[in-house]
Design a protein around this motif. Structure first.
Motif, PDB file in Angstrom:
ATOM      1  N   UNK A 328      46.490  13.912  47.805  1.00  0.00           N
ATOM      2  CA  UNK A 328      47.390  15.057  48.058  1.00  0.00           C
ATOM      3  C   UNK A 328      47.716  15.266  49.533  1.00  0.00           C
ATOM      4  N   UNK A 329      46.953  14.626  50.415  1.00  0.00           N
ATOM      5  CA  UNK A 329      47.047  14.934  51.846  1.00  0.00           C
ATOM      6  C   UNK A 329      46.053  16.033  52.155  1.00  0.00           C
ATOM      7  N   UNK A 330      45.443  15.970  53.338  1.00  0.00           N
ATOM      8  CA  UNK A 330      44.393  16.912  53.701  1.00  0.00           C
ATOM      9  C   UNK A 330      44.896  18.361  53.687  1.00  0.00           C
ATOM     10  N   UNK A 331      46.030  18.556  54.350  1.00  0.00           N
ATOM     11  CA  UNK A 331      46.592  19.904  54.474  1.00  0.00           C
ATOM     12  C   UNK A 331      46.931  20.495  53.109  1.00  0.00           C
ATOM     13  N   UNK A 332      47.614  19.664  52.296  1.00  0.00           N
ATOM     14  CA  UNK A 332      48.106  20.165  51.017  1.00  0.00           C
ATOM     15  C   UNK A 332      46.930  20.495  50.106  1.00  0.00           C
ATOM     16  N   UNK A 333      45.916  19.611  50.094  1.00  0.00           N
ATOM     17  CA  UNK A 333      44.746  19.870  49.242  1.00  0.00           C
ATOM     18  C   UNK A 333      44.131  21.214  49.642  1.00  0.00           C
ATOM     19  N   UNK A 334      43.966  21.395  50.973  1.00  0.00           N
ATOM     20  CA  UNK A 334      43.352  22.638  51.457  1.00  0.00           C
ATOM     21  C   UNK A 334      44.183  23.858  51.097  1.00  0.00           C
ATOM     22  N   UNK A 335      45.484  23.783  51.355  1.00  0.00           N
ATOM     23  CA  UNK A 335      46.284  24.997  51.155  1.00  0.00           C
ATOM     24  C   UNK A 335      46.491  25.292  49.670  1.00  0.00           C
ATOM     25  N   UNK A 336      46.544  24.245  48.838  1.00  0.00           N
ATOM     26  CA  UNK A 336      46.650  24.476  47.383  1.00  0.00           C
ATOM     27  C   UNK A 336      45.479  25.310  46.885  1.00  0.00           C
ATOM     28  N   UNK A 337      44.283  24.922  47.325  1.00  0.00           N
ATOM     29  CA  UNK A 337      43.081  25.614  46.847  1.00  0.00           C
ATOM     30  C   UNK A 337      42.977  27.004  47.458  1.00  0.00           C
ATOM     31  N   UNK A 338      43.269  27.094  48.742  1.00  0.00           N
ATOM     32  CA  UNK A 338      43.234  28.419  49.378  1.00  0.00           C
ATOM     33  C   UNK A 338      44.183  29.374  48.660  1.00  0.00           C
ATOM     34  N   UNK A 339      45.386  28.871  48.380  1.00  0.00           N
ATOM     35  CA  UNK A 339      46.388  29.702  47.715  1.00  0.00           C
ATOM     36  C   UNK A 339      45.912  30.092  46.313  1.00  0.00           C
ATOM     37  N   UNK A 340      45.338  29.117  45.591  1.00  0.00           N
ATOM     38  CA  UNK A 340      44.842  29.356  44.235  1.00  0.00           C
ATOM     39  C   UNK A 340      43.776  30.453  44.248  1.00  0.00           C
ATOM     40  N   UNK A 341      42.828  30.333  45.182  1.00  0.00           N
ATOM     41  CA  UNK A 341      41.727  31.308  45.219  1.00  0.00           C
ATOM     42  C   UNK A 341      42.227  32.683  45.684  1.00  0.00           C
ATOM     43  N   UNK A 342      43.207  32.694  46.578  1.00  0.00           N
ATOM     44  CA  UNK A 342      43.777  33.978  47.011  1.00  0.00           C
ATOM     45  C   UNK A 342      44.476  34.666  45.835  1.00  0.00           C
ATOM     46  N   UNK A 343      45.212  33.876  45.031  1.00  0.00           N
ATOM     47  CA  UNK A 343      45.865  34.428  43.836  1.00  0.00           C
ATOM     48  C   UNK A 343      44.829  34.904  42.828  1.00  0.00           C
ATOM     49  N   UNK A 344      43.755  34.143  42.723  1.00  0.00           N
ATOM     50  CA  UNK A 344      42.654  34.539  41.825  1.00  0.00           C
ATOM     51  C   UNK A 344      42.136  35.920  42.230  1.00  0.00           C
ATOM     52  N   UNK A 345      41.925  36.076  43.542  1.00  0.00           N
ATOM     53  CA  UNK A 345      41.369  37.349  44.030  1.00  0.00           C
ATOM     54  C   UNK A 345      42.281  38.506  43.656  1.00  0.00           C
ATOM     55  N   UNK A 346      43.587  38.306  43.796  1.00  0.00           N
ATOM     56  CA  UNK A 346      44.533  39.367  43.423  1.00  0.00           C
ATOM     57  C   UNK A 346      44.462  39.658  41.929  1.00  0.00           C
ATOM     58  N   UNK A 347      44.396  38.590  41.138  1.00  0.00           N
ATOM     59  CA  UNK A 347      44.312  38.740  39.680  1.00  0.00           C
ATOM     60  C   UNK A 347      43.023  39.433  39.269  1.00  0.00           C
ATOM     61  N   UNK A 348      41.945  39.073  39.930  1.00  0.00           N
ATOM     62  CA  UNK A 348      40.645  39.673  39.601  1.00  0.00           C
ATOM     63  C   UNK A 348      40.662  41.159  39.936  1.00  0.00           C
ATOM     64  N   UNK A 349      41.222  41.485  41.099  1.00  0.00           N
ATOM     65  CA  UNK A 349      41.291  42.908  41.460  1.00  0.00           C
ATOM     66  C   UNK A 349      42.111  43.683  40.421  1.00  0.00           C
ATOM     67  N   UNK A 350      43.234  43.101  40.035  1.00  0.00           N
ATOM     68  CA  UNK A 350      44.092  43.775  39.047  1.00  0.00           C
ATOM     69  C   UNK A 350      43.373  43.926  37.706  1.00  0.00           C
ATOM     70  N   UNK A 351      42.360  43.079  37.456  1.00  0.00           N
ATOM     71  CA  UNK A 351      41.639  43.133  36.181  1.00  0.00           C
ATOM     72  C   UNK A 351      40.339  43.921  36.281  1.00  0.00           C
TER      73      UNK A 351
END
Ligand code: ADP
Length: 421
Positions: A328-351
């Motif tokens: 995926x490339x170093x940057x893309x792998x990192x930002x994909x996961x960071x973004x995923x976990x940040x979205x998770x945090x928002x979803x978890x808070x909403x739940x």
């Protein structure tokens, strides 16, 4: 509000906030300058975390002055400019220019320069900064990618970065105690010196210097220089007695762990947690990239767990990380996961999740960026350097523990909850 601090980076701000909290001050840390009004009724110290260390000097000065204006507005009586204990800066700044601008704005003619942090091996002798057994200029800091430090003389560095007349108070004076140091400050002021480098080899030295600086409007240094400041407020009858616990009440709600750090310590903590039986979901960066795993699915899994605090992690062994990066490339792998976990945090808070541990420095940055609290109230320390915090300025407050990858004991994910009433 007693003490207002401006820190030139986020982790340095947390360091300082923890130091003040340990010494009994109710402390909050803001991420940048808060946009909304904060309730600071029971707060003794505010640490504004800027990201100004490696900005052009003009930007760093402007940000720091804005932070100062905010801290003055909320009633701080004394100000601290916190920078790195290795004096991370370039010949153009930013420590000198920011110090000078803050002094001018506060109308004060004298400050101290004391980045010593003996607990981490940073000491100052005859004005020279040491990192462990080495002079700063012989330490690995000489090869730092952004701020290589090739001179150890704080007097020369400070004079080179500013128009200030720089003086030195040596250890010989410091060991004589607070009144000798205060007297040295007065002598220097009479001589027209404006920024005084002060030697410090031990925490006891820092407490002496702190006491001597009780009446100084602006103090500059590392987080160590804050050691002696709370006691000054106590002596003046402005702060509750030492040892009285800072009250921290975590909001009720579900708990969850998100880990994006691949460090040894975090991987060990994950192993220990899984061995103890907590439900865990491992995220595959390729599955995320190819759309085979979506945030909603991970959320459904997390919320369906009924036994133990669920852990969602992307943390992987070095060869797995390499494979993901190759695909995926170093940057893309990192930002994909960071973004995923940040979205998770928002979803978890909403739940309804109200208690969250996040593992990983960049990962924490992404999660805090998404949750966007105005400030964090510093609570009890789980392991050295990692406090529970409470988000402020939000309709749905959360208890957050933001763990730098390599921090914490192996049972971190298991024991952290015990500190939440
Ligand atoms: P630490 O504090 O341990 O340095 P960080 O969160 O700062 O942790 O950095 C870890 C980086 O690695 C993040 O950018 C994260 O998204 C990325 N990462 C996490 N898991 C993986 C993985 N399985 N493959 C590739 N990169 C990953």
């Amino acid at each position: 509000m007693l003490l207002g601090a401006i820190a030139d980076d986020l982790t340095g701000a947390t360091d300082l906030a923890l130091m003040l909290s340990r010494e009994g001050m109710r402390t909050i840390q803001t991420i940048g300058i808060p946009k909304a009004e904060l309730d600071l009724k029971d707060v003794d110290a505010v640490v504004v975390a800027l990201k100004s260390r490696t900005n052009p000097a003009g930007d760093a000065v402007a940000m720091s002055l804005e932070a100062l204006a905010f801290l003055r507005d909320v009633g701080a009586q004394q100000f601290l400019f916190k920078y790195c204990s290795t004096f991370d800066s370039s010949p153009a700044g930013n420590i000198g220019p920011v110090t000078e601008a803050l002094m001018q704005a506060l109308g004060t003619g004298l400050t101290i320069v004391c980045p010593a942090f003996p607990a981490n091996g940073r000491t100052i002798y005859k004005g020279h900064l040491f990192v462990g057994d080495q002079l700063l200029s012989d330490s690995p800091m000489r090869n730092h990618p952004l701020t290589p430090m090739t001179d150890s003389s704080l007097v020369r560095l400070m004079a080179g970065q500013s128009q200030l007349r720089v003086g030195l108070v040596t250890r010989e004076t410091v060991v004589q105690g607070p009144s000798a140091v205060a007297q040295a400050f007065e002598l220097a002021r009479e001589k027209g010196e404006q920024a005084l480098v002060v030697d410090a080899l031990t925490d006891a030295d820092l407490r002496i210097i702190g006491e001597a600086a009780a009446g100084m409007v602006l103090i500059t240094g590392g987080s160590g220089i804050a050691l002696g400041l709370p006691e000054n407020f106590r002596r003046a009858g402005l702060l509750r007695p030492a040892g009285e616990e800072v009250v921290f009440s975590a909001p009720a709600g579900r708990s969850m762990i998100l880990a994006g750090s691949c460090s040894d310590a975090t991987r060990g903590q994950i192993k220990a947690a899984i061995a103890a039986g907590i439900p865990a979901l491992k995220l595959d960066p390729l599955a995320i990239a190819e759309g085979r795993l979506r945030v909603e699915e991970a959320l459904i899994w997390a919320l369906a767990q009924s036994a133990g605090v669920p852990l969602i992690y992307s943390s992987a062994e070095p060869d797995e990380v390499k494979a993901a990066q190759a695909a995926l490339g170093r940057e893309r792998a990192g930002s994909l996961i960071e973004h995923f976990l940040a979205e998770m945090a928002l979803g978890l808070r909403a739940s309804g999740v109200r208690r969250l541990i996040v593992a990983g420095g960049e990962t924490s940055g992404a999660v805090v960026g998404a949750l966007a609290p105005d400030a964090l109230f510093i609570g009890p320390e789980i392991d050295p350097g990692v406090p529970w915090t409470l988000t402020l300025g939000q309709t749905e407050p959360m208890a957050l523990a933001l763990k730098s990858g390599n921090f914490g004991a192996p049972d971190f994910f298991l024991k952290a909850w015990d500190l939440l009433p």
